[in-house]
Design a protein around this motif. Structure first.
Motif, PDB file in Angstrom:
ATOM      1  N   TYR A 154       0.838  -1.196   0.000  1.00 21.26           N
ATOM      2  CA  TYR A 154       0.000   0.000   0.000  1.00 21.26           C
ATOM      3  C   TYR A 154       0.877   1.250   0.000  1.00 21.26           C
ATOM      4  CZ  TYR A 154      -3.616   3.323   1.289  1.00 21.26           C
ATOM      5  OH  TYR A 154      -4.484   4.389   1.296  1.00 21.26           O
ATOM      6  N   VAL A 155       0.693   2.087  -1.028  1.00 24.81           N
ATOM      7  CA  VAL A 155       1.472   3.328  -1.123  1.00 24.81           C
ATOM      8  C   VAL A 155       0.626   4.480  -0.582  1.00 24.81           C
ATOM      9  CG1 VAL A 155       2.649   4.923  -2.679  1.00 24.81           C
ATOM     10  CG2 VAL A 155       2.752   2.455  -3.101  1.00 24.81           C
ATOM     11  N   ARG A 156       1.149   5.160   0.431  1.00 23.59           N
ATOM     12  CA  ARG A 156       0.384   6.247   1.046  1.00 23.59           C
ATOM     13  C   ARG A 156       0.485   7.527   0.216  1.00 23.59           C
ATOM     14  NH1 ARG A 156       3.457   5.094   6.502  1.00 23.59           N
ATOM     15  NH2 ARG A 156       4.766   4.025   4.972  1.00 23.59           N
ATOM     16  N   PRO A 157      -0.577   8.338   0.208  1.00 18.88           N
ATOM     17  CA  PRO A 157      -0.556   9.579  -0.584  1.00 18.88           C
ATOM     18  C   PRO A 157       0.397  10.612   0.004  1.00 18.88           C
ATOM     19  CG  PRO A 157      -2.568   9.464   0.733  1.00 18.88           C
ATOM     20  CD  PRO A 157      -1.846   8.155   0.932  1.00 18.88           C
ATOM     21  N   MET A 158       0.916  11.492  -0.857  1.00 20.48           N
ATOM     22  CA  MET A 158       1.856  12.527  -0.418  1.00 20.48           C
ATOM     23  C   MET A 158       1.190  13.895  -0.282  1.00 20.48           C
ATOM     24  SD  MET A 158       4.876  11.579   0.317  1.00 20.48           S
ATOM     25  CE  MET A 158       6.035  12.951   0.113  1.00 20.48           C
ATOM     26  N   ALA A 159      -0.083  14.007  -0.660  1.00 18.57           N
ATOM     27  CA  ALA A 159      -0.746  15.320  -0.639  1.00 18.57           C
ATOM     28  C   ALA A 159      -0.590  15.972   0.731  1.00 18.57           C
ATOM     29  CB  ALA A 159      -2.220  15.154  -0.988  1.00 18.57           C
ATOM     30  N   GLY A 160      -0.218  17.251   0.718  1.00 14.99           N
ATOM     31  CA  GLY A 160      -0.074  18.002   1.970  1.00 14.99           C
ATOM     32  C   GLY A 160       1.124  17.581   2.800  1.00 14.99           C
ATOM     33  N   TRP A 161       2.098  16.925   2.189  1.00 20.21           N
ATOM     34  CA  TRP A 161       3.248  16.394   2.942  1.00 20.21           C
ATOM     35  C   TRP A 161       3.967  17.455   3.760  1.00 20.21           C
ATOM     36  CZ3 TRP A 161       7.981  18.564   2.064  1.00 20.21           C
ATOM     37  CH2 TRP A 161       8.123  19.290   0.880  1.00 20.21           C
ATOM     38  N   TRP A 162       4.051  18.672   3.229  1.00 17.50           N
ATOM     39  CA  TRP A 162       4.875  19.677   3.914  1.00 17.50           C
ATOM     40  C   TRP A 162       4.235  20.190   5.193  1.00 17.50           C
ATOM     41  CZ3 TRP A 162       2.893  24.599   4.373  1.00 17.50           C
ATOM     42  CH2 TRP A 162       1.792  24.908   3.557  1.00 17.50           C
ATOM     43  N   ARG A 163       2.941  19.882   5.397  1.00 17.11           N
ATOM     44  CA  ARG A 163       2.295  20.312   6.642  1.00 17.11           C
ATOM     45  C   ARG A 163       2.455  19.256   7.737  1.00 17.11           C
ATOM     46  NH1 ARG A 163      -2.764  20.258   4.795  1.00 17.11           N
ATOM     47  NH2 ARG A 163      -2.435  20.763   2.605  1.00 17.11           N
ATOM     48  N   ARG A 164       3.080  18.113   7.407  1.00 15.30           N
ATOM     49  CA  ARG A 164       3.120  17.002   8.363  1.00 15.30           C
ATOM     50  C   ARG A 164       4.171  17.156   9.446  1.00 15.30           C
ATOM     51  NH1 ARG A 164       2.963  12.209   3.917  1.00 15.30           N
ATOM     52  NH2 ARG A 164       1.011  12.841   2.966  1.00 15.30           N
ATOM     53  N   ASN A 165       5.137  18.034   9.218  1.00 15.10           N
ATOM     54  CA  ASN A 165       6.270  18.094  10.139  1.00 15.10           C
ATOM     55  C   ASN A 165       6.790  19.536  10.194  1.00 15.10           C
ATOM     56  OD1 ASN A 165       9.061  17.894  11.075  1.00 15.10           O
ATOM     57  ND2 ASN A 165       8.786  15.694  10.863  1.00 15.10           N
ATOM     58  N   PRO A 166       7.031  20.092  11.387  1.00 11.63           N
ATOM     59  CA  PRO A 166       7.530  21.469  11.489  1.00 11.63           C
ATOM     60  C   PRO A 166       8.803  21.673  10.664  1.00 11.63           C
ATOM     61  CG  PRO A 166       7.101  20.560  13.677  1.00 11.63           C
ATOM     62  CD  PRO A 166       6.866  19.454  12.707  1.00 11.63           C
ATOM     63  N   PHE A 167       9.611  20.613  10.564  1.00  8.67           N
ATOM     64  CA  PHE A 167      10.850  20.708   9.792  1.00  8.67           C
ATOM     65  C   PHE A 167      10.550  21.032   8.322  1.00  8.67           C
ATOM     66  CE2 PHE A 167      14.895  19.659   7.997  1.00  8.67           C
ATOM     67  CZ  PHE A 167      15.806  19.780   9.023  1.00  8.67           C
ATOM     68  N   TYR A 168       9.502  20.396   7.782  1.00  5.13           N
ATOM     69  CA  TYR A 168       9.122  20.635   6.385  1.00  5.13           C
ATOM     70  C   TYR A 168       8.544  22.032   6.205  1.00  5.13           C
ATOM     71  CZ  TYR A 168       9.407  15.527   5.804  1.00  5.13           C
ATOM     72  OH  TYR A 168       9.821  14.220   5.761  1.00  5.13           O
ATOM     73  N   ILE A 169       7.776  22.499   7.204  1.00  6.88           N
ATOM     74  CA  ILE A 169       7.187  23.832   7.102  1.00  6.88           C
ATOM     75  C   ILE A 169       8.305  24.874   7.025  1.00  6.88           C
ATOM     76  CG2 ILE A 169       5.781  25.574   8.305  1.00  6.88           C
ATOM     77  CD1 ILE A 169       4.118  23.247   9.427  1.00  6.88           C
ATOM     78  N   PHE A 170       9.321  24.693   7.862  1.00  8.64           N
ATOM     79  CA  PHE A 170      10.441  25.627   7.850  1.00  8.64           C
ATOM     80  C   PHE A 170      11.198  25.544   6.516  1.00  8.64           C
ATOM     81  CE2 PHE A 170      14.747  27.088   8.975  1.00  8.64           C
ATOM     82  CZ  PHE A 170      14.397  28.350   9.427  1.00  8.64           C
ATOM     83  N   TYR A 171      11.313  24.346   5.981  1.00 15.26           N
ATOM     84  CA  TYR A 171      11.949  24.164   4.667  1.00 15.26           C
ATOM     85  C   TYR A 171      11.197  24.946   3.593  1.00 15.26           C
ATOM     86  CZ  TYR A 171      12.456  21.821   0.136  1.00 15.26           C
ATOM     87  OH  TYR A 171      12.594  21.561  -1.194  1.00 15.26           O
ATOM     88  N   MET A 172       9.850  24.867   3.620  1.00  8.65           N
ATOM     89  CA  MET A 172       9.047  25.579   2.632  1.00  8.65           C
ATOM     90  C   MET A 172       9.212  27.089   2.806  1.00  8.65           C
ATOM     91  SD  MET A 172       7.795  23.470   0.592  1.00  8.65           S
ATOM     92  CE  MET A 172       6.212  23.510  -0.237  1.00  8.65           C
ATOM     93  N   LEU A 173       9.282  27.531   4.072  1.00  7.88           N
ATOM     94  CA  LEU A 173       9.498  28.943   4.359  1.00  7.88           C
ATOM     95  C   LEU A 173      10.844  29.384   3.768  1.00  7.88           C
ATOM     96  CD1 LEU A 173       7.970  31.103   6.017  1.00  7.88           C
ATOM     97  CD2 LEU A 173       9.526  30.600   7.906  1.00  7.88           C
ATOM     98  N   ARG A 174      11.860  28.546   3.975  1.00  6.73           N
ATOM     99  CA  ARG A 174      13.196  28.826   3.439  1.00  6.73           C
ATOM    100  C   ARG A 174      13.147  28.965   1.922  1.00  6.73           C
ATOM    101  NH1 ARG A 174      17.204  23.841   3.138  1.00  6.73           N
ATOM    102  NH2 ARG A 174      16.618  23.867   0.951  1.00  6.73           N
ATOM    103  N   GLU A 175      12.451  28.047   1.263  1.00  2.00           N
ATOM    104  CA  GLU A 175      12.360  28.103  -0.195  1.00  2.00           C
ATOM    105  C   GLU A 175      11.586  29.340  -0.633  1.00  2.00           C
ATOM    106  OE1 GLU A 175      13.733  25.190  -2.412  1.00  2.00           O
ATOM    107  OE2 GLU A 175      14.826  25.697  -0.593  1.00  2.00           O
ATOM    108  N   ALA A 176      10.548  29.706   0.147  1.00  4.42           N
ATOM    109  CA  ALA A 176       9.704  30.850  -0.220  1.00  4.42           C
ATOM    110  C   ALA A 176      10.478  32.163  -0.154  1.00  4.42           C
ATOM    111  CB  ALA A 176       8.479  30.914   0.689  1.00  4.42           C
ATOM    112  N   THR A 177      11.523  32.231   0.674  1.00  6.12           N
ATOM    113  CA  THR A 177      12.282  33.479   0.774  1.00  6.12           C
ATOM    114  C   THR A 177      12.857  33.872  -0.588  1.00  6.12           C
ATOM    115  OG1 THR A 177      14.307  32.305   1.355  1.00  6.12           O
ATOM    116  CG2 THR A 177      12.965  33.121   3.185  1.00  6.12           C
TER     117      THR A 177
END
Ligand code: SF4
Ligand code: FES
Lengths: 250, 130
Positions: free
Chosen positions: B7-30
């Motif tokens: 069973y392959v789990r969906p990736m939708a919304g992956w970046w909201r799953r972990n504070p580390f990813y949220i900060f990564y997205m913030l970094r990219e958004a800069t």
């Protein structure tokens, strides 16, 4: 064990023969100060539900079998303790980004094939018979790769890597760290063979340096550093191939 | 015979799953703000080529409150961009040795701040002194 408390453990269950998709089931598990998360799962399997499937072997953070998501974070369940999560609860899921085989066991085939593809062994310039003695190197030469050789193939870094989750074509952190380990070994001459793997779109260039792989690695391998150092090496490799006729720089 | 149906789990919304990813997205958004700021600066250079009136008009437009807010946000984004880059730079560069000692990642991070400070003071000196 001297039991003094109980904790709630939510486990993602999936039996392919009966379930169309995974679902959570909750168990109450007694624990003592020294009860690991893995022992919590063993309690469930021994006393509450014998059909729960998960992998483990060494119970001492060296075999790399027991990696799972604990409250969304990839971790070795044998070196995490139930007390750390009390009075909260735990949600245990199989390692993210990997297909679920059954309950908490993931399908490792993709990684194992990738690992084989990087030729994870020393390729010497000339082979020697055993009685001719070992290939020697200095401590300084060993220092160049030692950290990368500490990998236990636990796959926590794959569960941490969203790029691998989005496109499993990516070779991924541990395979690239091990590739770098052999390329950096003074006894090895396999670098030219391995560079096409590094240079490919599925090689280092699929990495956007999220960096979470190095954060979760239980062995201090720092796979992100191996991948990103190889971006520099890959660029130089391209440049020199461009400048010199093939083979001239080797 | 066991049934195999991985069973392959969906990736939708992956970046909201972990504070580390949220900060990564913030970094990219800069990078968006850094790019917008660069475009705006390029436009200023363009007005300089057009003539004095156009350049002066550009300077006046920069005092608009909206632009001031944008500059505040762009500065914050640039600082976060620099901070995150300084932190990961040791992972991207070859390992440095001083004699037989490996230079620690932390030392490399601080060295960048030092170089940053020296260059900033030098530029400030040229601007204020010139
Ligand atoms: S690099 Fe670290 S996290 Fe990844 S498989 Fe090896 S030991 Fe596990
Ligand atoms: S059981 Fe071996 S690493 Fe956890």
């Amino acid at each position: 064990m001297a039991t003094h408390d109980e904790i709630e453990i939510e486990v993602l269950r999936y039996h392919p023969e009966t379930d169309s998709e995974p679902s959570y089931r909750t168990y109450r598990v007694p624990f003592a100060h020294e009860t690991s998360v893995l022992q919590g799962l063993q309690y469930i399997k021994d006393r509450l539900d014998g059909s729960l499937t998960f992998r483990w072997s060494c119970r001492m953070a060296i075999c790399g079998s027991c990696g799972m998501m604990i409250n969304g974070v990839p971790n070795l369940t044998c070196s995490a303790f139930l007390r750390e999560y009390h009075p909260g609860k735990l949600r245990i899921e199989p390692l993210a980004h990997l297909p679920i085989e059954r309950d908490l066991a993931v399908d490792q085939t993709d990684f194992l094939e990738k690992l084989a593809s990087i030729q994870p062994y020393i390729i010497p310039a000339e082979s020697k018979a055993v009685d001719e003695g070992p290939f020697t190197q200095t401590p300084a030469q060993r220092e160049r790769f030692y950290q990368y050789s500490e990998c236990i193939n636990c796959l926590l870094c794959y569960a941490a890597c969203p790029q691998y989750g989005l496109d499993s074509g990516f070779l991924g952190p541990a395979a690239l760290a091990l590739l770098h380990r052999y390329n950096s070994d003074s006894r090895d001459v396999g670098k030219a063979d391995r560079m096409p793997i590094v240079n490919a779109q599925e090689g280092v260039w699929a990495c956007t340096l999220v960096g979470y792989c190095s954060e979760v690695c239980p062995k201090g391998v720092d796979p992100a550093s191996a991948v990103n150092r190889n971006k520099v090496i890959s660029t130089l490799d391209y440049f020199f191939r461009f400048m010199a006729p093939r083979g001239a720089s080797e | 015979m066991a049934v195999r149906r991985p069973y392959v789990r969906p990736m939708a919304g992956w970046w909201r799953r972990n504070p580390f990813y949220i900060f990564y997205m913030l970094r990219e958004a800069t990078s968006v703000f850094v790019a917008l700021y660069a475009l705006q600066l390029l436009y200023g250079l363009y007005t300089l080529a057009v003539g004095e009136a156009a350049f002066d008009a550009w300077l006046v437009s920069l005092r608009h409150p909206l632009f001031l807010v944008f500059h505040g946000v762009a500065l914050a984004a640039a600082l976060l961009h620099a901070f995150t880059w300084f932190n990961v730079a040791p992972k991207a560069m070859p390992v440095l040795y001083l004699g037989s000692h490996r230079v620690a990642d932390r030392t490399l991070v601080w060295a960048q701040y030092l170089i940053f400070a020296v260059i900033s003071v030098a530029i400030l000196g040229v601007v204020l002194g010139g």
